[in-house]
Design a protein around this motif. Structure first.
Motif, PDB file in Angstrom:
ATOM      1  N   PHE A  37       0.848  -1.107  -0.046  1.00 18.50           N
ATOM      2  CA  PHE A  37       0.114   0.205   0.092  1.00 18.50           C
ATOM      3  C   PHE A  37       0.863   1.354  -0.017  1.00 18.50           C
ATOM      4  O   PHE A  37       2.127   1.405   0.360  1.00 18.50           O
ATOM      5  CB  PHE A  37      -0.953   0.026   1.291  1.00 18.50           C
ATOM      6  CG  PHE A  37      -0.516  -0.215   2.822  1.00 18.50           C
ATOM      7  CD1 PHE A  37      -0.567  -1.665   3.015  1.00 18.50           C
ATOM      8  CD2 PHE A  37       0.330   0.634   3.369  1.00 18.50           C
ATOM      9  CE1 PHE A  37      -0.045  -1.991   4.238  1.00 18.50           C
ATOM     10  CE2 PHE A  37       0.974   0.348   4.631  1.00 18.50           C
ATOM     11  CZ  PHE A  37       0.745  -0.942   4.990  1.00 18.50           C
ATOM     12  N   VAL A  38       0.211   2.333  -0.432  1.00 16.44           N
ATOM     13  CA  VAL A  38       1.153   3.554  -0.671  1.00 16.44           C
ATOM     14  C   VAL A  38       0.043   4.479  -0.163  1.00 16.44           C
ATOM     15  O   VAL A  38      -1.165   4.686  -0.571  1.00 16.44           O
ATOM     16  CB  VAL A  38       1.442   3.834  -2.013  1.00 16.44           C
ATOM     17  CG1 VAL A  38       2.019   5.510  -1.950  1.00 16.44           C
ATOM     18  CG2 VAL A  38       2.363   2.847  -2.649  1.00 16.44           C
ATOM     19  N   PHE A  39       0.659   5.363   0.905  1.00 17.02           N
ATOM     20  CA  PHE A  39      -0.612   6.353   1.519  1.00 17.02           C
ATOM     21  C   PHE A  39       0.262   7.765   1.094  1.00 17.02           C
ATOM     22  O   PHE A  39       1.122   7.854   0.912  1.00 17.02           O
ATOM     23  CB  PHE A  39      -0.278   6.394   3.121  1.00 17.02           C
ATOM     24  CG  PHE A  39      -0.829   5.084   3.747  1.00 17.02           C
ATOM     25  CD1 PHE A  39      -2.103   4.853   3.715  1.00 17.02           C
ATOM     26  CD2 PHE A  39       0.020   4.405   4.668  1.00 17.02           C
ATOM     27  CE1 PHE A  39      -2.398   3.642   4.004  1.00 17.02           C
ATOM     28  CE2 PHE A  39      -0.582   3.024   5.082  1.00 17.02           C
ATOM     29  CZ  PHE A  39      -1.550   2.802   4.837  1.00 17.02           C
ATOM     30  N   GLY A  40      -0.907   8.504   0.709  1.00 16.97           N
ATOM     31  CA  GLY A  40      -0.377   9.799   0.191  1.00 16.97           C
ATOM     32  C   GLY A  40      -1.556  11.037   0.963  1.00 16.97           C
ATOM     33  O   GLY A  40      -2.774  10.737   0.929  1.00 16.97           O
ATOM     34  N   PHE A  41      -1.063  12.040   1.412  1.00 15.85           N
ATOM     35  CA  PHE A  41      -1.814  13.018   2.178  1.00 15.85           C
ATOM     36  C   PHE A  41      -1.020  14.352   2.162  1.00 15.85           C
ATOM     37  O   PHE A  41       0.194  14.318   2.458  1.00 15.85           O
ATOM     38  CB  PHE A  41      -2.401  12.300   3.541  1.00 15.85           C
ATOM     39  CG  PHE A  41      -1.359  11.882   4.289  1.00 15.85           C
ATOM     40  CD1 PHE A  41      -1.151  10.477   4.385  1.00 15.85           C
ATOM     41  CD2 PHE A  41      -0.559  12.489   5.062  1.00 15.85           C
ATOM     42  CE1 PHE A  41      -0.333   9.832   5.148  1.00 15.85           C
ATOM     43  CE2 PHE A  41       0.546  11.995   5.886  1.00 15.85           C
ATOM     44  CZ  PHE A  41       0.563  10.750   6.179  1.00 15.85           C
ATOM     45  N   PRO A  42      -1.687  15.608   2.050  1.00 13.94           N
ATOM     46  CA  PRO A  42      -0.998  16.547   2.564  1.00 13.94           C
ATOM     47  C   PRO A  42      -0.765  16.935   4.089  1.00 13.94           C
ATOM     48  O   PRO A  42      -1.586  16.178   4.683  1.00 13.94           O
ATOM     49  CB  PRO A  42      -2.269  17.504   2.165  1.00 13.94           C
ATOM     50  CG  PRO A  42      -3.398  17.185   1.945  1.00 13.94           C
ATOM     51  CD  PRO A  42      -3.135  15.694   1.705  1.00 13.94           C
ATOM     52  N   THR A  43       0.149  17.673   4.292  1.00 13.66           N
ATOM     53  CA  THR A  43       0.603  17.942   5.308  1.00 13.66           C
ATOM     54  C   THR A  43       0.316  19.029   6.062  1.00 13.66           C
ATOM     55  O   THR A  43      -0.061  19.986   5.184  1.00 13.66           O
ATOM     56  CB  THR A  43       2.141  17.584   6.146  1.00 13.66           C
ATOM     57  OG1 THR A  43       2.860  18.348   5.052  1.00 13.66           O
ATOM     58  CG2 THR A  43       2.402  16.087   5.674  1.00 13.66           C
ATOM     59  N   ARG A  44      -0.178  19.275   7.334  1.00  8.97           N
ATOM     60  CA  ARG A  44      -0.293  20.733   7.913  1.00  8.97           C
ATOM     61  C   ARG A  44       0.590  20.888   9.283  1.00  8.97           C
ATOM     62  O   ARG A  44       0.517  19.885  10.120  1.00  8.97           O
ATOM     63  CB  ARG A  44      -1.617  21.019   8.320  1.00  8.97           C
ATOM     64  CG  ARG A  44      -2.068  22.389   8.915  1.00  8.97           C
ATOM     65  CD  ARG A  44      -3.362  22.499   8.983  1.00  8.97           C
ATOM     66  NE  ARG A  44      -3.857  24.034   9.602  1.00  8.97           N
ATOM     67  CZ  ARG A  44      -4.405  24.763   8.987  1.00  8.97           C
ATOM     68  NH1 ARG A  44      -4.863  24.633   7.696  1.00  8.97           N
ATOM     69  NH2 ARG A  44      -4.553  26.013   9.571  1.00  8.97           N
ATOM     70  N   PHE A  45       1.484  21.668   8.966  1.00 11.09           N
ATOM     71  CA  PHE A  45       2.515  21.836  10.129  1.00 11.09           C
ATOM     72  C   PHE A  45       3.364  20.553  10.385  1.00 11.09           C
ATOM     73  O   PHE A  45       3.397  20.270  11.425  1.00 11.09           O
ATOM     74  CB  PHE A  45       1.637  22.342  11.428  1.00 11.09           C
ATOM     75  CG  PHE A  45       1.034  23.524  11.359  1.00 11.09           C
ATOM     76  CD1 PHE A  45       1.572  24.747  11.009  1.00 11.09           C
ATOM     77  CD2 PHE A  45      -0.373  23.370  11.505  1.00 11.09           C
ATOM     78  CE1 PHE A  45       0.767  25.849  10.888  1.00 11.09           C
ATOM     79  CE2 PHE A  45      -1.176  24.828  11.517  1.00 11.09           C
ATOM     80  CZ  PHE A  45      -0.621  25.850  11.210  1.00 11.09           C
ATOM     81  N   SER A  46       3.665  19.793   9.174  1.00 15.22           N
ATOM     82  CA  SER A  46       4.326  18.695   9.263  1.00 15.22           C
ATOM     83  C   SER A  46       3.839  17.608   9.802  1.00 15.22           C
ATOM     84  O   SER A  46       4.456  16.714  10.401  1.00 15.22           O
ATOM     85  CB  SER A  46       5.734  19.054   9.658  1.00 15.22           C
ATOM     86  OG  SER A  46       6.452  19.932   9.037  1.00 15.22           O
ATOM     87  N   MET A  47       2.366  17.377  10.009  1.00 20.28           N
ATOM     88  CA  MET A  47       1.617  16.338  10.626  1.00 20.28           C
ATOM     89  C   MET A  47       0.663  15.786   9.464  1.00 20.28           C
ATOM     90  O   MET A  47       0.095  16.693   8.698  1.00 20.28           O
ATOM     91  CB  MET A  47       1.025  17.126  11.941  1.00 20.28           C
ATOM     92  CG  MET A  47       1.765  17.485  13.010  1.00 20.28           C
ATOM     93  SD  MET A  47       2.725  15.958  13.610  1.00 20.28           S
ATOM     94  CE  MET A  47       1.359  15.177  14.420  1.00 20.28           C
ATOM     95  N   MET A  48       0.373  14.579   9.632  1.00 19.82           N
ATOM     96  CA  MET A  48      -0.817  14.201   8.962  1.00 19.82           C
ATOM     97  C   MET A  48      -2.015  14.315   9.482  1.00 19.82           C
ATOM     98  O   MET A  48      -2.106  14.911  10.759  1.00 19.82           O
ATOM     99  CB  MET A  48      -0.535  12.714   8.711  1.00 19.82           C
ATOM    100  CG  MET A  48      -0.836  11.727  10.057  1.00 19.82           C
ATOM    101  SD  MET A  48      -0.684  10.119  10.177  1.00 19.82           S
ATOM    102  CE  MET A  48       1.043  10.002  10.008  1.00 19.82           C
ATOM    103  N   ALA A  49      -2.983  14.399   8.654  1.00 18.97           N
ATOM    104  CA  ALA A  49      -4.316  14.794   9.166  1.00 18.97           C
ATOM    105  C   ALA A  49      -4.644  13.762  10.294  1.00 18.97           C
ATOM    106  O   ALA A  49      -4.438  12.665  10.421  1.00 18.97           O
ATOM    107  CB  ALA A  49      -5.250  14.483   8.073  1.00 18.97           C
ATOM    108  N   ALA A  50      -5.695  14.416  11.362  1.00 18.99           N
ATOM    109  CA  ALA A  50      -6.065  13.640  12.495  1.00 18.99           C
ATOM    110  C   ALA A  50      -7.009  12.515  11.926  1.00 18.99           C
ATOM    111  O   ALA A  50      -6.506  11.392  12.708  1.00 18.99           O
ATOM    112  CB  ALA A  50      -6.895  14.649  13.221  1.00 18.99           C
TER     113      ALA A  50
END
Length: 62
Positions: A37-50
């Motif tokens: 699996f490959v996860f992709g997501f934008p970060t905010r303040f260098s953290m993944m989404a809650a």
């Protein structure tokens, strides 16, 4: 696929949040059956989404 949201639908309406995607929700069973699996997501303040963090936390039994 998308991870389940963490906020209740009525709160999302009050916040005027955009509608959810039509993408299917992923479950921990989907991860167990996958070869990779490959996860992709934008970060905010260098953290993944809650929401994603909560999903990963729920997969600890795997």
């Amino acid at each position: 696929m998308q991870v389940p949201g963490t906020l209740q639908e009525d709160l999302l309406c009050k916040m005027s949040a955009p509608p959810n995607s039509d993408a299917p929700l992923i479950t921990s069973n989907d991860l167990a059956e996958a070869d990779a699996f490959v996860f992709g997501f934008p970060t905010r303040f260098s953290m993944m989404a809650a929401q994603f963090k909560a999903f990963l936390g729920a997969t600890g039994g795997l």
